[in-house]
Each structure stands twice: as structure tokens, then as C-alpha cells.
Motif scaffolding. Sequence first.
Motif: not given
Length: 345
Positions: A58-68
Motif C-alpha cells: 500500500y505504501l509503495s503503490s498507493g493502490d486502493s484497499y479493494r485492489t489489495l
Amino acid sequence: MIEQMRSEDENAFKGMFRMNGVQFDFLLEKVRPLITKKDTNMRKSISAETRLMITLKYLSSGDSYRTLMYLFRVPHNTISGIIPSTCKAIFSSLREEYLKVPNTCEEWKKIADDFQSKWNFPNCLGALDGKHIVLRCPKNSGSLNFNYKHNFSIVLMALVDANYKFTYIDVGCKGRISDGGVFNRSSLYHAIENNLLNIPSPYCLPGTTIETPYVIVADDAFALKSYIMKPFNFRNQDKSQQVFNYRLSRARRMVESAFGIMAARFRLLRTNIEISENNVKLCVLAICVLHNFLVSDEDEILLSDALLNFNETCENESTNPINYSNEAKEIRELFKSYFVSPAGE
């Protein structure tokens, strides 16, 4: 899939989590006691390793929680609790070793020696600046977080040494407040004003008998003080003022470069962060301490790449008259004269 990536493609693993396997294992052992949960009769808990992987991704990409959620097969509402708690654990477990404010004369002198040897600015204790962390408008905040760039933010105020490492951070001041205002509200300002940091006594500039105090370099957003040096106004500069601004700029770029390296590695900082303000603070604190942890043994290629587009001039210009103390002006004049003298040129 991730375990296979780790065993077969170390570069892909590092690209995903911004650290190699050895660094990941070291960090995992540091935070494991703080993020391990107990199994129950109903279900097994999510492992500490998975919790750390989710957070770093999350910190490295800023992807959304749903993507993760699709990547790690963990519900997004569970991820929303994992990330803040893991960020808090990262910061608390690493801060003493990797983000400690210098508090002895020897520690400050080591920083000053590095600035002199690497960036040709003597008696310098660090480079100071603020960075806006953009986030969605916090509830009931009105215009408190609305900044001059016309978005909502909190401010990361940082003091950086000559090796791109943070020696002090202040996170969470509202975005509408200027960098100078943030500094004046910070614990660093209070500590310096009250002589709580064991800053060394004034020392002679190299090759001279001219004593000057140890100073912090900053841009034009800060007030000129006996312990803060800022550039001369860009209007009607003479040659010696231009030289001073150039030399100050060489030292001050450390904080700009540190922000650039950090944002290139942890790209959450390049997004409009869609979580609560308190959780944004936890993420930024974790990112700062992780930055110091990784820079400690980072290769020189990444650090030099961050400087390719740096323009060695001060871009901020003030047109508002400010009453600086005569002492602060005299100290800046001493540095200016030294930089064009045979001993300091």
C-alpha cells in the motif's frame, strides 16, 4: 505467488515491496511482536508476514484497499484495520534506531562535518523544509487543510542531514499554514529557542578565525534567524550574494532530494490519499522511518538518480518586507564574505 517471486526474482520482490528479502526479514522480526494476532476456534489469524506485505504494498503503490483485496485475498474492510496498526508498529519499532534527533555536540558536529565535506557549507546542522501530503478533505475541517496549491493537505516538516536522512520530523499541521508557521509551532523550534538540543558553541569557519554559530539552511518561506540561514532576495543581487545563494542551495537540496527519493519509493505520497487524516499521519510516520532504514544501506545509483533534475537555484522569492534581527543579518554577512574569500571560495 509472492513466495515464488521472492525465491526466483529478487528484483521483482524489491520492486513490489521497496526492499530486498534480507531487509524485509529484518523489519518483520522488529514488528512481529506488535502485529501478531492469536488464532481462534473460528478461524486462523492473518500472519504477521502478510500484514507487513499488505502495508508495504500500500505504501509503495498507493493502490486502493479493494485492489489489495484481490492481490492478497484479504477483505478490504480488514485491510483498513491492518494498515494503520502496522504503520504504527513500524514507526514505534524503528524510530529509536533510525529517527533519533541528535542531542549531543558530537552528533551535531558529525552532521556539520558531512555538510562541509560533501556540500561545502560549514557549520550546518541540517536542511529544513515542508512537504504537503495531499488527502481527501477531512470531515468538518472547513478550509483548515486547504493550501495555496488548491488542494487539501497536512504538512510534513523535516530536518535532513547531509546523507538524505531525516533527523527530525513533524507531521500533521494543517495545510493552510505556511512552512514558517509550521516550524514556529513545532517542538524543534521550542527546543532550539530554549537550548535543549546541546547544539555546539560557535566555531571558526575553516581556515579562518571568524566564529559563527551552527545554523540550519532553509528557503525563503522561513524567517531569517541567528540559527536559520535563508537566501538573499533575488532582486538586485551582487556577485557575493549570488555565491551565497548558490552555496546555500547546494546544502538545502538535501531536504528536497530526501523528499524526492521518499516519494519515488513510496508512491502513496504522490496520490490523493483516500483515508482518514489520522491514518494518513500514521502512514507518513511509517514512510519516514522506513526511508531512513532503507537509505542507511541504499546503493548510490538510486540516490544520484533523484538529483538528476535538481536545479541549483532557490526558486522561492519573497516580495514582503520582513524585519530580521541585526544579529541574523550579521551572521549571514559573515557566511557571504567567507564564501568569496580565499579560504572559503
